[in-house]
Design a protein around this motif. Structure first.
Motif, PDB file in Angstrom:
ATOM      1  N   ASN A  67      45.445  75.519  37.412  1.00  0.00           N
ATOM      2  CA  ASN A  67      46.729  75.279  36.774  1.00  0.00           C
ATOM      3  C   ASN A  67      47.760  75.124  37.885  1.00  0.00           C
ATOM      4  O   ASN A  67      48.169  76.116  38.491  1.00  0.00           O
ATOM      5  CB  ASN A  67      47.081  76.450  35.854  1.00  0.00           C
ATOM      6  CG  ASN A  67      48.412  76.273  35.169  1.00  0.00           C
ATOM      7  OD1 ASN A  67      49.139  75.338  35.440  1.00  0.00           O
ATOM      8  ND2 ASN A  67      48.727  77.176  34.264  1.00  0.00           N
ATOM      9  N   GLU A  68      48.171  73.894  38.147  1.00  0.00           N
ATOM     10  CA  GLU A  68      49.079  73.620  39.264  1.00  0.00           C
ATOM     11  C   GLU A  68      50.456  74.239  39.058  1.00  0.00           C
ATOM     12  O   GLU A  68      51.084  74.675  40.013  1.00  0.00           O
ATOM     13  CB  GLU A  68      49.219  72.120  39.471  1.00  0.00           C
ATOM     14  CG  GLU A  68      47.972  71.489  40.027  1.00  0.00           C
ATOM     15  CD  GLU A  68      48.166  70.023  40.325  1.00  0.00           C
ATOM     16  OE1 GLU A  68      49.292  69.626  40.681  1.00  0.00           O
ATOM     17  OE2 GLU A  68      47.184  69.286  40.208  1.00  0.00           O
ATOM     18  N   GLN A  69      50.937  74.304  37.822  1.00  0.00           N
ATOM     19  CA  GLN A  69      52.280  74.823  37.574  1.00  0.00           C
ATOM     20  C   GLN A  69      52.399  76.303  37.934  1.00  0.00           C
ATOM     21  O   GLN A  69      53.390  76.735  38.497  1.00  0.00           O
ATOM     22  CB  GLN A  69      52.679  74.623  36.110  1.00  0.00           C
ATOM     23  CG  GLN A  69      52.875  73.171  35.780  1.00  0.00           C
ATOM     24  CD  GLN A  69      52.269  72.814  34.443  1.00  0.00           C
ATOM     25  OE1 GLN A  69      51.386  73.484  33.955  1.00  0.00           O
ATOM     26  NE2 GLN A  69      52.763  71.741  33.862  1.00  0.00           N
ATOM     27  N   ASN A  70      51.392  77.090  37.598  1.00  0.00           N
ATOM     28  CA  ASN A  70      51.451  78.531  37.847  1.00  0.00           C
ATOM     29  C   ASN A  70      50.596  78.952  39.026  1.00  0.00           C
ATOM     30  O   ASN A  70      50.510  80.139  39.324  1.00  0.00           O
ATOM     31  CB  ASN A  70      51.020  79.299  36.603  1.00  0.00           C
ATOM     32  CG  ASN A  70      51.973  79.077  35.453  1.00  0.00           C
ATOM     33  OD1 ASN A  70      53.142  78.797  35.650  1.00  0.00           O
ATOM     34  ND2 ASN A  70      51.476  79.189  34.249  1.00  0.00           N
ATOM     35  N   SER A  71      49.935  77.991  39.647  1.00  0.00           N
ATOM     36  CA  SER A  71      49.085  78.273  40.799  1.00  0.00           C
ATOM     37  C   SER A  71      48.067  79.368  40.491  1.00  0.00           C
ATOM     38  O   SER A  71      47.989  80.386  41.164  1.00  0.00           O
ATOM     39  CB  SER A  71      49.937  78.640  42.009  1.00  0.00           C
ATOM     40  OG  SER A  71      49.182  78.560  43.173  1.00  0.00           O
ATOM     41  N   GLY A  72      47.294  79.129  39.449  1.00  0.00           N
ATOM     42  CA  GLY A  72      46.265  80.076  39.048  1.00  0.00           C
ATOM     43  C   GLY A  72      45.071  79.352  38.470  1.00  0.00           C
ATOM     44  O   GLY A  72      45.075  78.133  38.303  1.00  0.00           O
ATOM     45  N   LEU A  73      44.030  80.110  38.149  1.00  0.00           N
ATOM     46  CA  LEU A  73      42.824  79.566  37.521  1.00  0.00           C
ATOM     47  C   LEU A  73      42.789  80.034  36.077  1.00  0.00           C
ATOM     48  O   LEU A  73      42.888  81.229  35.797  1.00  0.00           O
ATOM     49  CB  LEU A  73      41.574  80.034  38.266  1.00  0.00           C
ATOM     50  CG  LEU A  73      41.466  79.562  39.710  1.00  0.00           C
ATOM     51  CD1 LEU A  73      40.245  80.177  40.371  1.00  0.00           C
ATOM     52  CD2 LEU A  73      41.391  78.056  39.780  1.00  0.00           C
ATOM     53  N   VAL A  74      42.619  79.094  35.158  1.00  0.00           N
ATOM     54  CA  VAL A  74      42.697  79.379  33.735  1.00  0.00           C
ATOM     55  C   VAL A  74      41.323  79.288  33.084  1.00  0.00           C
ATOM     56  O   VAL A  74      40.579  78.344  33.321  1.00  0.00           O
ATOM     57  CB  VAL A  74      43.668  78.395  33.037  1.00  0.00           C
ATOM     58  CG1 VAL A  74      43.663  78.578  31.534  1.00  0.00           C
ATOM     59  CG2 VAL A  74      45.070  78.546  33.592  1.00  0.00           C
ATOM     60  N   CYS A  75      41.019  80.295  32.255  1.00  0.00           N
ATOM     61  CA  CYS A  75      39.845  80.254  31.383  1.00  0.00           C
ATOM     62  C   CYS A  75      40.352  79.993  29.979  1.00  0.00           C
ATOM     63  O   CYS A  75      41.066  80.824  29.396  1.00  0.00           O
ATOM     64  CB  CYS A  75      39.082  81.587  31.427  1.00  0.00           C
ATOM     65  SG  CYS A  75      37.728  81.642  30.235  1.00  0.00           S
ATOM     66  N   ASP A  76      40.021  78.818  29.429  1.00  0.00           N
ATOM     67  CA  ASP A  76      40.489  78.467  28.085  1.00  0.00           C
ATOM     68  C   ASP A  76      39.843  79.334  27.009  1.00  0.00           C
ATOM     69  O   ASP A  76      40.475  79.636  26.001  1.00  0.00           O
ATOM     70  CB  ASP A  76      40.222  76.984  27.799  1.00  0.00           C
ATOM     71  CG  ASP A  76      41.133  76.083  28.630  1.00  0.00           C
ATOM     72  OD1 ASP A  76      42.300  76.460  28.866  1.00  0.00           O
ATOM     73  OD2 ASP A  76      40.672  75.010  29.045  1.00  0.00           O
ATOM     74  N   SER A  77      38.610  79.758  27.209  1.00  0.00           N
ATOM     75  CA  SER A  77      37.915  80.581  26.216  1.00  0.00           C
ATOM     76  C   SER A  77      38.567  81.946  26.052  1.00  0.00           C
ATOM     77  O   SER A  77      38.778  82.419  24.938  1.00  0.00           O
ATOM     78  CB  SER A  77      36.452  80.778  26.595  1.00  0.00           C
ATOM     79  OG  SER A  77      35.778  79.552  26.637  1.00  0.00           O
ATOM     80  N   CYS A  78      38.875  82.589  27.159  1.00  0.00           N
ATOM     81  CA  CYS A  78      39.456  83.945  27.136  1.00  0.00           C
ATOM     82  C   CYS A  78      40.978  83.938  27.092  1.00  0.00           C
ATOM     83  O   CYS A  78      41.588  84.980  26.891  1.00  0.00           O
ATOM     84  CB  CYS A  78      39.014  84.723  28.367  1.00  0.00           C
ATOM     85  SG  CYS A  78      37.256  85.031  28.447  1.00  0.00           S
ATOM     86  N   GLN A  79      41.575  82.767  27.329  1.00  0.00           N
ATOM     87  CA  GLN A  79      43.030  82.655  27.422  1.00  0.00           C
ATOM     88  C   GLN A  79      43.590  83.579  28.508  1.00  0.00           C
ATOM     89  O   GLN A  79      44.557  84.304  28.296  1.00  0.00           O
ATOM     90  CB  GLN A  79      43.692  82.936  26.068  1.00  0.00           C
ATOM     91  CG  GLN A  79      43.448  81.862  25.036  1.00  0.00           C
ATOM     92  CD  GLN A  79      44.115  80.558  25.451  1.00  0.00           C
ATOM     93  OE1 GLN A  79      45.323  80.480  25.538  1.00  0.00           O
ATOM     94  NE2 GLN A  79      43.320  79.540  25.725  1.00  0.00           N
ATOM     95  N   LEU A  80      42.936  83.553  29.671  1.00  0.00           N
ATOM     96  CA  LEU A  80      43.370  84.342  30.818  1.00  0.00           C
ATOM     97  C   LEU A  80      43.639  83.425  31.996  1.00  0.00           C
ATOM     98  O   LEU A  80      42.985  82.396  32.154  1.00  0.00           O
ATOM     99  CB  LEU A  80      42.296  85.355  31.215  1.00  0.00           C
ATOM    100  CG  LEU A  80      41.996  86.473  30.235  1.00  0.00           C
ATOM    101  CD1 LEU A  80      40.807  87.289  30.724  1.00  0.00           C
ATOM    102  CD2 LEU A  80      43.206  87.358  30.024  1.00  0.00           C
ATOM    103  N   GLU A  81      44.604  83.821  32.827  1.00  0.00           N
ATOM    104  CA  GLU A  81      44.885  83.102  34.063  1.00  0.00           C
ATOM    105  C   GLU A  81      44.724  84.067  35.233  1.00  0.00           C
ATOM    106  O   GLU A  81      45.364  85.112  35.276  1.00  0.00           O
ATOM    107  CB  GLU A  81      46.293  82.530  34.059  1.00  0.00           C
ATOM    108  CG  GLU A  81      46.584  81.748  35.326  1.00  0.00           C
ATOM    109  CD  GLU A  81      47.942  81.090  35.296  1.00  0.00           C
ATOM    110  OE1 GLU A  81      47.983  79.855  35.356  1.00  0.00           O
ATOM    111  OE2 GLU A  81      48.944  81.826  35.218  1.00  0.00           O
ATOM    112  N   TYR A  82      43.857  83.693  36.165  1.00  0.00           N
ATOM    113  CA  TYR A  82      43.585  84.492  37.350  1.00  0.00           C
ATOM    114  C   TYR A  82      44.466  83.985  38.489  1.00  0.00           C
ATOM    115  O   TYR A  82      44.504  82.784  38.740  1.00  0.00           O
ATOM    116  CB  TYR A  82      42.105  84.410  37.726  1.00  0.00           C
ATOM    117  CG  TYR A  82      41.224  84.966  36.649  1.00  0.00           C
ATOM    118  CD1 TYR A  82      40.972  86.325  36.578  1.00  0.00           C
ATOM    119  CD2 TYR A  82      40.674  84.141  35.674  1.00  0.00           C
ATOM    120  CE1 TYR A  82      40.185  86.860  35.561  1.00  0.00           C
ATOM    121  CE2 TYR A  82      39.887  84.664  34.654  1.00  0.00           C
ATOM    122  CZ  TYR A  82      39.652  86.020  34.613  1.00  0.00           C
ATOM    123  OH  TYR A  82      38.882  86.537  33.600  1.00  0.00           O
ATOM    124  N   PRO A  83      45.163  84.885  39.180  1.00  0.00           N
ATOM    125  CA  PRO A  83      46.081  84.452  40.235  1.00  0.00           C
ATOM    126  C   PRO A  83      45.351  83.967  41.489  1.00  0.00           C
ATOM    127  O   PRO A  83      44.191  84.310  41.717  1.00  0.00           O
ATOM    128  CB  PRO A  83      46.886  85.718  40.539  1.00  0.00           C
ATOM    129  CG  PRO A  83      45.968  86.840  40.188  1.00  0.00           C
ATOM    130  CD  PRO A  83      45.154  86.339  39.018  1.00  0.00           C
TER     131      PRO A  83
END
Length: 56
Positions: free
Chosen positions: A22-38
């Motif tokens: 995710n370029e906007q928040n500079s993180g990695l997103v899991c769509d299944s869990c709805q989590l973003e890892y920094p």
């Protein structure tokens, strides 16, 4: 941006599903869990406790 080879092997630690950058928040997103890892200092922090919830 993370290395393409690294992105191919990274998976969500909670569900083992795919993550995407995710370029906007500079993180990695899991769509299944709805989590973003920094990403800190160009290193993905793949810890469930560090993830931010994307659900409302």
């Amino acid at each position: 941006m993370l290395d393409k080879a690294l992105m191919e092997i990274l998976a969500c630690p909670k569900c083992k599903g795919d993550v995407h950058y995710n370029e906007q928040n500079s993180g990695l997103v899991c769509d299944s869990c709805q989590l973003e890892y920094p990403i800190r200092d160009d290193i993905p922090v793949m810890l469930i406790d560090e993830a931010k919830s994307l659900s409302a």
